[in-house]
Design a protein around this motif. Structure first.
Motif, PDB file in Angstrom:
ATOM      1  N   UNK A 265       0.474  -0.910  -0.017  1.00  0.00           N
ATOM      2  CA  UNK A 265      -0.018   0.171   0.074  1.00  0.00           C
ATOM      3  C   UNK A 265       1.149   1.296  -0.232  1.00  0.00           C
ATOM      4  N   UNK A 266       0.255   2.072  -0.279  1.00  0.00           N
ATOM      5  CA  UNK A 266       1.092   3.356  -0.190  1.00  0.00           C
ATOM      6  C   UNK A 266       1.150   4.171   1.256  1.00  0.00           C
ATOM      7  N   UNK A 267       0.512   3.901   2.186  1.00  0.00           N
ATOM      8  CA  UNK A 267       1.235   3.882   3.356  1.00  0.00           C
ATOM      9  C   UNK A 267       2.203   2.683   4.001  1.00  0.00           C
ATOM     10  N   UNK A 268       2.364   1.454   3.671  1.00  0.00           N
ATOM     11  CA  UNK A 268       3.552   0.473   3.519  1.00  0.00           C
ATOM     12  C   UNK A 268       4.863   1.474   2.664  1.00  0.00           C
ATOM     13  N   UNK A 269       4.690   2.048   1.956  1.00  0.00           N
ATOM     14  CA  UNK A 269       5.786   2.258   0.789  1.00  0.00           C
ATOM     15  C   UNK A 269       6.550   3.962   1.468  1.00  0.00           C
ATOM     16  N   UNK A 270       5.582   4.389   2.291  1.00  0.00           N
ATOM     17  CA  UNK A 270       5.926   6.042   2.960  1.00  0.00           C
ATOM     18  C   UNK A 270       6.349   5.848   4.424  1.00  0.00           C
ATOM     19  N   UNK A 271       6.178   4.271   4.818  1.00  0.00           N
ATOM     20  CA  UNK A 271       6.317   3.983   6.569  1.00  0.00           C
ATOM     21  C   UNK A 271       8.274   3.975   5.912  1.00  0.00           C
ATOM     22  N   UNK A 272       8.474   3.256   4.991  1.00  0.00           N
ATOM     23  CA  UNK A 272      10.260   3.294   4.426  1.00  0.00           C
ATOM     24  C   UNK A 272      10.362   4.557   4.319  1.00  0.00           C
ATOM     25  N   UNK A 273       9.673   5.307   3.367  1.00  0.00           N
ATOM     26  CA  UNK A 273      10.336   6.553   3.082  1.00  0.00           C
ATOM     27  C   UNK A 273      10.576   7.630   3.832  1.00  0.00           C
ATOM     28  N   UNK A 274       9.800   6.390   5.659  1.00  0.00           N
ATOM     29  CA  UNK A 274       9.845   7.658   6.271  1.00  0.00           C
ATOM     30  C   UNK A 274      11.345   7.811   7.410  1.00  0.00           C
ATOM     31  N   UNK A 275      11.663   6.123   7.177  1.00  0.00           N
ATOM     32  CA  UNK A 275      12.694   5.052   7.852  1.00  0.00           C
ATOM     33  C   UNK A 275      14.070   6.237   7.264  1.00  0.00           C
ATOM     34  N   UNK A 276      14.165   6.169   5.589  1.00  0.00           N
ATOM     35  CA  UNK A 276      15.172   6.513   4.841  1.00  0.00           C
ATOM     36  C   UNK A 276      15.324   8.289   5.393  1.00  0.00           C
ATOM     37  N   UNK A 277      14.415   8.464   5.665  1.00  0.00           N
ATOM     38  CA  UNK A 277      14.366  10.285   5.460  1.00  0.00           C
ATOM     39  C   UNK A 277      15.229   9.733   6.627  1.00  0.00           C
ATOM     40  N   UNK A 278      14.856  10.060   7.689  1.00  0.00           N
ATOM     41  CA  UNK A 278      14.582  10.279   8.943  1.00  0.00           C
ATOM     42  C   UNK A 278      16.285   9.783   9.400  1.00  0.00           C
ATOM     43  N   UNK A 279      16.257   8.775   8.903  1.00  0.00           N
ATOM     44  CA  UNK A 279      17.601   7.820   9.417  1.00  0.00           C
ATOM     45  C   UNK A 279      19.398   8.499   8.306  1.00  0.00           C
TER      46      UNK A 279
END
Ligand SMILES: Cc1cc2nc3c(=O)[nH]c(=O)nc-3n(C[C@H](O)[C@H](O)[C@H](O)COP(=O)(O)OP(=O)(O)OC[C@H]3O[C@@H](n4cnc5c(N)ncnc54)[C@H](O)[C@@H]3O)c2cc1C
Length: 310
Positions: A265-279
């Motif tokens: 889902x888009x939500x799952x993709x965005x959780x990964x995007x958020x993780x990448x951006x934060x780290x």
């Protein structure tokens, strides 16, 4: 009768409540209110003009290969420029293409006429319009290298943009922000032996296959380069290759790609995007900027803390 009923009667091919996921290479996205596939400049103008005059939300898509639609879909009109608006004309070493033609078709026609230069673009699952707007490219080449003129409309009038008016940059052009829809593009190619052209194409696709997960659903590299360095390099350094949230995964093969292993889902993709951006922010001190275009409701995209505050 509501606005969308009126509009759907004015254009030849319009469908209500269309699921967007099958229209994107990511295979993600909910429904839109109306899905319009124009077959002429006139129909494009009519649709855009109607939406603008009536305050109806609309967006343009080409081949859907750089788009992430939200799980809630798009609460308005999606105007798809695809194979109903895809004529190609060759004149000496120029090719004029309607925006919905794929770059692969354009390449094949050019090759048949003994023209080369399009090989790298044919390796992308792009439409002519999408490639031009985003100035798509790879291995040091980009769409702008070949563009001579662009026709675009704001719904009321059509304007011809010379190359210098297009303000091409890295994955950027004036069309990303000026509200014009690209309708036609004139490319200038060079004379080339079709066998040589085909070899360049095959070598390029082979190189891509070795380093990119082309067999998986994705929208290409999710992030832009940072200071000329591939986003994948930084994501790899962060040890995030292979990390999953549901069916969304940071590719094992190329860390810059987020892939859909099935029903992401888009939500799952965005959780990964958020993780990448934060780290990335915490470790390297900068935020990777998405290259993929995010399209949907504020609700879908609220998660992106750094770059997008819709
Ligand atoms: C496997 C894979 C590999 C990829 N490799 C690369 C690569 O090497 N290099 C690269 O640059 N990209 C790559 N991409 C991304 C993508 O193919 C390109 O960005 C492509 O140019 C997008 O074109 P599209 O027609 O699919 O546009 P879409 O995804 O449909 O749209 C992208 C954006 O352009 C806008 N748009 C589209 N058409 C028009 C128009 N006619 N007028 C105005 N706005 C318009 C849309 O509103 C949206 O904002 C890859 C994608 C995949 C899936």
């Amino acid at each position: 009768m509501d606005f969308l009923n009126i509009l759907s009667r004015q254009v030849g091919f319009a469908q209500k409540e269309v699921l967007l996921s099958p229209h994107t290479t990511f295979g993600i996205g909910g429904r839109c209110r109306l899905f319009v596939q124009p077959c002429s400049c006139d129909e494009i103008c009519k649709t855009v003009d109607f939406c603008r005059d009536n305050g109806v939300l609309y967006t343009i898509m080409g081949n859907g290969s750089n788009l992430l639609f939200g799980d809630d879909g798009f609460d308005g009109v999606v105007i798809k420029l695809g194979n109903r608006f895809a004529d190609l004309v060759v004149n000496e070493n120029k090719v004029i293409a309607q925006a919905g033609a794929t770059t692969k078709r354009l390449y094949n026609l050019a090759k048949k006429h003994g023209l080369g230069g399009m090989e790298f673009l044919a390796t992308l699952p792009a439409s002519v319009g999408g490639a031009t707007v985003l100035n798509a490219g790879c291995f040091g080449k980009c769409t702008a290298d070949l563009v001579e003129k662009v026709w675009a409309t704001d719904g009321k009038s059509t304007k011809v943009f010379d190359k210098s008016d297009c303000r091409f940059g890295y994955r950027d052009s004036v069309f990303k922000t000026n509200g014009f829809v690209v309708t036609m593009v004139q490319f200038c190619l060079h004379r080339a032996d079709p066998c040589v052209t085909e070899k360049i194409y095959l070598d390029t696709i082979c190189k891509k296959r070795q380093s990119q997960p082309l067999d998986k659903k994705s929208a290409g590299c999710f992030f832009k380069k940072h200071d000329g360095i591939s986003a994948g390099y930084f994501i790899d350094k962060l040890g995030l290759k292979g990390v999953c949230v549901g069916d969304a995964q940071i590719s094992q093969k190329h860390a810059g790609f987020v892939v859909n292993n099935g029903n992401a889902t888009c939500s799952q993709v965005l959780q990964l995007v958020d993780l990448i951006q934060t780290k990335c922010k915490n470790t390297f001190g900068f935020v990777l900027e998405p290259e993929v275009v995010l399209c949907g409701s504020t609700h879908d995209f609220r998660r992106l803390s750094y770059t997008y505050s819709l």
